[in-house]
Design an enzyme around this catalytic site. Structure first.
Site, PDB file in Angstrom:
ATOM      1  N   GLY B  45     -17.068  -3.558   1.735  1.00  0.00           N
ATOM      2  CA  GLY B  45     -17.628  -2.876   2.895  1.00  0.00           C
ATOM      3  C   GLY B  45     -17.707  -3.678   4.179  1.00  0.00           C
ATOM      4  O   GLY B  45     -18.533  -3.382   5.045  1.00  0.00           O
ATOM      5  N   HIS B  94      -4.915  -1.507  -2.333  1.00  0.00           N
ATOM      6  CA  HIS B  94      -5.482  -0.167  -2.475  1.00  0.00           C
ATOM      7  C   HIS B  94      -5.768   0.380  -1.083  1.00  0.00           C
ATOM      8  O   HIS B  94      -6.402  -0.303  -0.277  1.00  0.00           O
ATOM      9  CB  HIS B  94      -6.773  -0.252  -3.287  1.00  0.00           C
ATOM     10  CG  HIS B  94      -7.541   1.035  -3.358  1.00  0.00           C
ATOM     11  ND1 HIS B  94      -6.941   2.239  -3.622  1.00  0.00           N
ATOM     12  CD2 HIS B  94      -8.869   1.298  -3.204  1.00  0.00           C
ATOM     13  CE1 HIS B  94      -7.875   3.190  -3.629  1.00  0.00           C
ATOM     14  NE2 HIS B  94      -9.039   2.655  -3.378  1.00  0.00           N
ATOM     15  N   HIS B  96      -6.504   4.319   1.218  1.00  0.00           N
ATOM     16  CA  HIS B  96      -6.680   5.776   1.199  1.00  0.00           C
ATOM     17  C   HIS B  96      -5.765   6.369   2.275  1.00  0.00           C
ATOM     18  O   HIS B  96      -6.183   7.260   3.018  1.00  0.00           O
ATOM     19  CB  HIS B  96      -8.136   6.156   1.477  1.00  0.00           C
ATOM     20  CG  HIS B  96      -9.075   5.893   0.340  1.00  0.00           C
ATOM     21  ND1 HIS B  96     -10.144   6.711   0.050  1.00  0.00           N
ATOM     22  CD2 HIS B  96      -9.098   4.922  -0.597  1.00  0.00           C
ATOM     23  CE1 HIS B  96     -10.810   6.227  -0.999  1.00  0.00           C
ATOM     24  NE2 HIS B  96     -10.204   5.140  -1.412  1.00  0.00           N
ATOM     25  N   ASP B 119      14.844   3.773  -2.635  1.00  0.00           N
ATOM     26  CA  ASP B 119      14.953   2.352  -2.310  1.00  0.00           C
ATOM     27  C   ASP B 119      13.774   1.560  -2.867  1.00  0.00           C
ATOM     28  O   ASP B 119      13.848   0.336  -2.983  1.00  0.00           O
ATOM     29  CB  ASP B 119      15.028   2.158  -0.786  1.00  0.00           C
ATOM     30  CG  ASP B 119      16.439   2.376  -0.242  1.00  0.00           C
ATOM     31  OD1 ASP B 119      17.408   2.275  -1.025  1.00  0.00           O
ATOM     32  OD2 ASP B 119      16.568   2.648   0.963  1.00  0.00           O
ATOM     33  N   HIS B 170      -8.260  10.472  -6.190  1.00  0.00           N
ATOM     34  CA  HIS B 170      -8.677   9.287  -5.471  1.00  0.00           C
ATOM     35  C   HIS B 170      -7.617   8.880  -4.432  1.00  0.00           C
ATOM     36  O   HIS B 170      -7.579   9.496  -3.367  1.00  0.00           O
ATOM     37  CB  HIS B 170      -8.956   8.183  -6.513  1.00  0.00           C
ATOM     38  CG  HIS B 170      -9.649   6.977  -5.978  1.00  0.00           C
ATOM     39  ND1 HIS B 170     -10.437   6.177  -6.764  1.00  0.00           N
ATOM     40  CD2 HIS B 170      -9.650   6.400  -4.754  1.00  0.00           C
ATOM     41  CE1 HIS B 170     -10.908   5.176  -6.026  1.00  0.00           C
ATOM     42  NE2 HIS B 170     -10.452   5.291  -4.809  1.00  0.00           N
ATOM     43  N   TYR B 228      21.500  -5.570  -1.118  1.00  0.00           N
ATOM     44  CA  TYR B 228      20.789  -5.271   0.123  1.00  0.00           C
ATOM     45  C   TYR B 228      19.981  -6.497   0.540  1.00  0.00           C
ATOM     46  O   TYR B 228      19.442  -7.199  -0.304  1.00  0.00           O
ATOM     47  CB  TYR B 228      19.864  -4.076  -0.089  1.00  0.00           C
ATOM     48  CG  TYR B 228      19.096  -3.665   1.136  1.00  0.00           C
ATOM     49  CD1 TYR B 228      19.601  -2.711   2.012  1.00  0.00           C
ATOM     50  CD2 TYR B 228      17.857  -4.239   1.424  1.00  0.00           C
ATOM     51  CE1 TYR B 228      18.888  -2.332   3.146  1.00  0.00           C
ATOM     52  CE2 TYR B 228      17.140  -3.873   2.559  1.00  0.00           C
ATOM     53  CZ  TYR B 228      17.663  -2.921   3.412  1.00  0.00           C
ATOM     54  OH  TYR B 228      16.962  -2.550   4.527  1.00  0.00           O
TER      55      TYR B 228
END
Lengths: 234, 234, 234, 234
Positions: B45, B94, B96, B119, B170, B228
């Site tokens: 947080g 992670h 959102h 890709d 989630h 590539y």
């Protein structure tokens, strides 16, 4: 007087365009000093670019302007109504942020589809009923506050569990223990509305989040068992 | 200790809002030192604006905090579960991010519709099953890692072929041989999700990409025949 | 000559890309000096980055170029037609802003769904009929102005109540008592179009706003009883 | 050698992320010197942030690398194929810009719905057929060029009238008399794709633009009667 309060309100107001929540002059933020019963609010129709802390207008809970050369936001009576009804809140923010307003215009609550939403709200973000012709014709902005309060009273919603509302045909109002938190909720509402709109495109009949997951996410951030953030009370 | 690791984790964390993948404090990145079995992760947080390399919290693979004054991200057990299960990965991210989260909320994998997707992924970006009330009620964040691992184990997915997952209701988690690569995959996931959503608007029944084209694109960037980039191993 | 007018037109033109209303060179703004019957307009196909106040071209109401080394915008006859028909306006803006243009391309007016829209327009933002092959083949840009005027005349619309129009298959034109106001309306039109598109996704049959709310919002910003902003005449 | 050509190619490449057309390293631009039969192209998989003019790789029309320490873009054979087939073009750009790629993934041409589109293209932006497994398995990037050329040859399209194509399941390629113009077309394609997607949301069966309006808009910018811009040949 109340220089610190005016600065808080000012900072919240200028944060709104910075976060892309405001187009033109659509929006306003206010912060209240509960001990004095006075709140600071944006002046009406002033461009955010030119806003200064000293432009904030001080208004008391009876609606009397107690300081400020400029006229307060035309939405002042709505803010006042919310400060009177929701005694625990310290700030109110109003925006016309695009995605949230799209739901408001359609008269639809924002359904709770995931944990992003559940981190802030204990259910759908509610929408008010439409206002009556009489409410609109008389003290329109005050009555706007009234339909919000009516929505919360009739559903027995705690404003801490649901720190935002959509006014039907209009746009969102948010609040928090202080005005900075109300700004944060405004950002969350816009982001949640965008995600919900896209989830609905994918699954038009998508059911809302399961109760156990809602409880878990809301409670890990709010209330006595909270463990998110550094203070347990984010 | 592990200053370099903390810096890597820090750089990855601040890259997230820079690339528009993060709203508010929703998101975290971690980097592991495999030789020591210790990973550095964002504190819980804390606003990205104020984050410093030294704020990174060090945690070992048993979940013990080994350095740091701040509490680690509440998602730390999910990161730890992934580091334990996917031994080749060096970083986890992670977010959102809006479009990817819209798929997660709808419980839908992101279908592989084109070469941009091919890709990075050797098929659809998988979505986990929903978590049970019991999993949610107990060690929620650890169990979040478990449903991810279960999804990969049951489908025999190699985490190098599918460097991301959507947790149902989630949001996405991504990984890579290091945390910078996991950030890159997070950017790709969001971009791919956006494109998939629009392709589905155009063709709601759009079939996924033909096997031969998937093979070609994935293999020209990954594995022994890759050609590539400058190293053949981008 | 008319340095101030050219500067106003220049400021309006460069405001368009700043507000994301312009892609490439699609767009132009003009400002008129009514006492002289001369307007300043952007030169044709010049990149906004290189535009200078002195590049503005002066044109009179007969369409004669009275100053300027560059050729005026190819849309000049449309601006001229609007200045002739709508005598109260002081500036005209034309953009191809994406969401508004999507409505124009579809030949659809922008339905009035909420108070954001009602703060600027006294109803739907109208769309013209399609132009005939003959109108297109002859004085195309002048005839573009004519179909706009025809739309307003046939519906008895006051250009102050409806400060924008969508030209069918083409894009929006806006106006105001000065060109800065016309820019503001262009921003509003794009924002309103975006919201309307999303409200329609949520409710494909959404009815337009109730008359009493439209009246209230439009009138609180416009006309003798206005009380929004500092002057009551925003 | 060919410092000016490398600089042009470099400028075009770095313009792509600046205009939001590129995510990660998905994209490349090349510029040709027709008198020498040599083109400059982006090196493969290099981050745009670190790109320098001298990193551009020089390749001749037989596909031989004639200068440059880095490996050229893996898409080089596609560029080469286009330079060979379309003799009037001076630059090629390839992006995975999101809205255009959504059409490519869906195997759909971008329908011409308005004048924004008609200012650049003399009809729908075409999409190629899908490539066969054999084409994919062998000289994939060269064959990508071949399906583009096949699309144009079979429809007798002039590359000046249709300066872009969508490769099925892949993404757009654009071109122009020089590479700066090809960048401009890439911007236009993305913008047009976005608008078309929204117009289709409003009217799923929307017919394409009327022939007379298409003719007017395309011809006022292109060809002998052009009168848009300062030179009549924008």
């Amino acid at each position: 007087m109340l220089e610190e309060l005016k600065r808080e309100a000012y900072e919240a107001n200028i944060a709104l365009p910075k976060h892309g929540l405001i187009n033109l002059t659509f929006g306003n933020a206010s912060a209240i000093d509960r001990s004095k019963g006075i709140f600071a609010i944006k002046p009406s129709g002033v461009d955010y670019v030119f806003l200064k802390p000293d432009d904030m207008v001080l208004v008391d809970l009876d609606g009397k302007q107690v300081e400020g050369k400029l006229r307060p936001s035309s939405d002042t009576p709505t803010h006042r109504r919310l400060f009177l009804a929701f005694e625990s809140i310290g700030g109110v923010v109003h925006t016309h942020s695009s995605h949230a307003t799209a739901f408001a215009q359609a008269g639809r609550s924002i359904p709770i589809f995931g944990t992003t939403h559940a981190d802030y709200f204990f259910g759908d973000i509610p929408v008010t009923r439409k206002m009556t012709p009489q409410e609109i014709a008389t003290a329109y902005e005050w009555e706007t506050g009234n339909v919000i309060v009516e929505r919360f009273t009739s559903a027995k919603f705690d404003p801490a569990d649901f720190p935002a509302v959509l006014v039907n045909r209009h746009a969102p109002f948010t609040w928090g223990h202080n005005v900075a938190k109300a700004v944060e909720v405004s950002i969350a509402v816009e982001c949640i509305a965008h995600m919900a709109l896209m989830s609905l495109q994918l699954e038009p009949k998508l059911p809302t989040i399961e109760a156990e997951l809602l409880n878990k996410h809301f409670k890990r951030k709010h209330g006595p068992g909270a463990y998110y953030g550094q203070t347990g009370n984010c």
